[in-house]
Design an enzyme around this catalytic site. Structure first.
Site, PDB file in Angstrom:
ATOM      1  N   LYS A  22       0.837  -1.208   0.000  1.00 63.41           N
ATOM      2  CA  LYS A  22       0.000   0.000   0.000  1.00 63.41           C
ATOM      3  C   LYS A  22       0.866   1.249   0.000  1.00 63.41           C
ATOM      4  O   LYS A  22       0.619   2.191  -0.762  1.00 63.41           O
ATOM      5  CB  LYS A  22      -0.918   0.000   1.224  1.00 63.41           C
ATOM      6  N   ARG A  27       2.444   5.999  -3.186  1.00 64.41           N
ATOM      7  CA  ARG A  27       3.549   6.906  -3.489  1.00 64.41           C
ATOM      8  C   ARG A  27       3.866   6.892  -4.981  1.00 64.41           C
ATOM      9  O   ARG A  27       4.047   7.937  -5.610  1.00 64.41           O
ATOM     10  CB  ARG A  27       4.798   6.515  -2.684  1.00 64.41           C
ATOM     11  N   GLY A  93      -4.559   7.569   4.795  1.00 66.26           N
ATOM     12  CA  GLY A  93      -3.526   8.537   5.141  1.00 66.26           C
ATOM     13  C   GLY A  93      -2.476   8.665   4.059  1.00 66.26           C
ATOM     14  O   GLY A  93      -1.938   9.751   3.819  1.00 66.26           O
ATOM     15  N   SER A 168       3.393  11.628  12.871  1.00 67.30           N
ATOM     16  CA  SER A 168       3.293  10.778  11.686  1.00 67.30           C
ATOM     17  C   SER A 168       4.418  11.126  10.726  1.00 67.30           C
ATOM     18  O   SER A 168       4.676  12.304  10.468  1.00 67.30           O
ATOM     19  CB  SER A 168       1.938  10.970  10.990  1.00 67.30           C
ATOM     20  N   ASP A 320       3.175  -0.621  12.348  1.00 65.36           N
ATOM     21  CA  ASP A 320       2.066  -1.406  11.800  1.00 65.36           C
ATOM     22  C   ASP A 320       2.269  -2.897  12.058  1.00 65.36           C
ATOM     23  O   ASP A 320       1.367  -3.596  12.534  1.00 65.36           O
ATOM     24  CB  ASP A 320       1.907  -1.144  10.303  1.00 65.36           C
ATOM     25  N   LYS A 347      -3.957   6.261  14.309  1.00 70.07           N
ATOM     26  CA  LYS A 347      -4.101   5.464  13.089  1.00 70.07           C
ATOM     27  C   LYS A 347      -5.592   5.304  12.761  1.00 70.07           C
ATOM     28  O   LYS A 347      -6.418   6.114  13.161  1.00 70.07           O
ATOM     29  CB  LYS A 347      -3.403   4.116  13.279  1.00 70.07           C
ATOM     30  N   ARG A 394      -6.130  -3.769  10.077  1.00 71.81           N
ATOM     31  CA  ARG A 394      -5.071  -4.498  10.783  1.00 71.81           C
ATOM     32  C   ARG A 394      -5.601  -5.207  12.037  1.00 71.81           C
ATOM     33  O   ARG A 394      -5.102  -6.273  12.409  1.00 71.81           O
ATOM     34  CB  ARG A 394      -3.897  -3.585  11.105  1.00 71.81           C
TER      35      ARG A 394
END
Length: 434
Positions: A22, A27, A93, A168, A320, A347, A394
């Site tokens: 992801k 990106r 995000g 973050s 994560d 998160k 998650r």
């Protein structure tokens, strides 16, 4: 409420090929959109988070051609053609932060918003950084949080940009990816990070991918970054998205808890993702791990034959994947401590509170701190626990592992895995055995 009952299972073995990362997918999509030339992206993740990015780029005038896990992106040479757009970005995000920065320097009028939880996730540190170069960004509801209104502005860089790094790492990623589009007097822009930068491996991903598109970022430790100014990204022509290392953690843990042998394909020694470090944490807990360039094998003990060793570790670099360790700690022969995980609080949900609540349902004793979690496993797992997932992919994937403890477990709202791994439970069921 939708739910899925899993287990009881006694072992897990086999081979799984991971979906695309992801973090890398979103990106690369944005870099390809901003670049000069056409980019063919292969092994692109198909999930909620990548779909909202693709949808937003389409609304901004980017030409996209999708065929399965391949996407051909025709770059805009640094400027989106659409000067007005209303962009819904779900709870992604990896889409909302970098896109906000790119839109702030694009000279248009944009609205950026998402699901209610996205409107609770902070973005103020990024907005503060962008305002230092003249960006015009307003908060629609609450100061420091989406929804945002972005307006045309005169952008100029005449001093180092300061940004906080302790909430973050995506704020720094967003600035680094956008600043090459902005001219500066001496041909470069300096970004200085306030506080300890968390999730450093994700910044490394950003810098490596920018280099693939022809822009080299220099860094002095993790506090000072120098970005070329007023340059153009250039398409590498073709780029493959490696497998998702965060998603790998569930299968690697399954191999450790269910005995294995279990092979994960798509990440390994050559990975640019920090979450491959999860394998080292499993090794500390006693799992047998071997690694090739793009695969990882794991063998464990199987719940009938022994226990994992407890772990006490700083997980700042891999927050994560650390969630998977919290559930694996249920299978340890003592108390485990996960440290430096304050970023869990902001998160998809407050993951420290959520994890503590759900671990207690299966019998664990849990101490919850502002930035740590202490997990003492029960002598025997509580069967038939109904695990709430908090619309957090998650949480759902982590707690599937409870079924390898020889007890059935119910996962509420299992569809939330669509954010990053829509067919996760099918893949898991193919490896788990009664």
């Amino acid at each position: 409420m939708d739910y899925l009952d899993l287990g009881p299972y006694s072992s897990a073995s086999g081979t799984v090929r991971l979906p695309g990362s992801k973090s890398i997918s979103n990106r690369v999509l944005l870099l390809a959109a901003l670049a000069e030339g056409e980019t063919t992206i292969t092994n692109l993740l198909d999930s909620d988070d990548t779909r909202v990015m693709l949808d937003a780029l389409g609304k901004l005038g980017v030409k996209l051609a999708r065929d399965g896990d391949t996407c051909v992106v025709t770059g805009t040479r640094g400027a989106f053609t659409a000067k007005t757009a209303d962009l819904f970005l779900g709870n992604a995000g990896t889409a909302v932060r970098p896109l906000t920065a790119a839109l702030a320097v694009n000279g248009g009028d944009y609205r950026v918003h998402g699901v209610p939880r996205m409107h609770e996730r902070p973005i103020g540190d990024l907005v503060d950084g962008l305002r230092q170069i003249g960006a015009q960004i307003d908060y629609e509801l609450n100061e420091g949080y989406p929804p945002l209104r972005i307006k045309p502005a005169t952008i100029s860089v005449d001093a180092p940009i300061r940004v906080r790094g302790d909430v973050s790492s995506q704020f720094l990623t967003a600035l680094l990816m956008t600043l090459p589009l902005v001219k500066a007097k001496d041909g470069r822009t300096v970004v200085e990070v306030d506080g300890e930068l968390i999730s450093k491996p994700y910044i490394d991903i950003t810098i490596r991918l920018m280099a693939r598109f022809g822009v080299t970022v220099e860094r002095d430790g993790w506090q000072r970054f120098v970005v070329p100014a007023g340059v153009r990204y250039r398409s590498p022509g073709r780029i493959m998205v490696e497998g998702d290392a965060s998603s790998a953690s569930y299968f690697l843990a399954a191999g450790a808890l269910g005995g294995g042998p279990l092979r994960v394909e798509g990440v390994g020694r050559a990975s640019i993702q920090g979450d491959v470090g999860f394998a080292n944490a499993l090794m500390q807990m006693g799992a047998n791990v071997t690694m090739g360039d793009d695969w990882i094998d794991v063998r464990g003990i199987g719940h009938d034959h022994g226990k994992l060793e407890p772990i006490d570790m700083d997980f700042n670099l891999i927050p994560d994947a650390a969630m998977t360790i919290a559930v694996a700690a249920l299978f340890a022969n003592g108390t485990s401590t996960l440290r430096n995980i304050a970023s869990w609080r902001v998160k998809e949900t407050d993951r420290i509170a959520a994890m503590a609540t759900e671990l207690r349902k299966v019998g664990a004793i849990v101490e919850e701190g502002p930035d740590y979690l202490v997990v003492t496993p029960p002598a025997k797992l509580t069967p038939n626990a109904a695990i709430d997932t908090y619309d957090d992919h998650r949480m759902a994937m982590c707690f599937s592992l409870v079924s390898l403890g020889g007890v059935p477990v119910r996962i509420n709202d299992p569809k939330c895995v669509g954010k990053t791994f829509p067919d996760y439970f099918d893949r898991f069921a193919a490896l788990a055995k009664a």
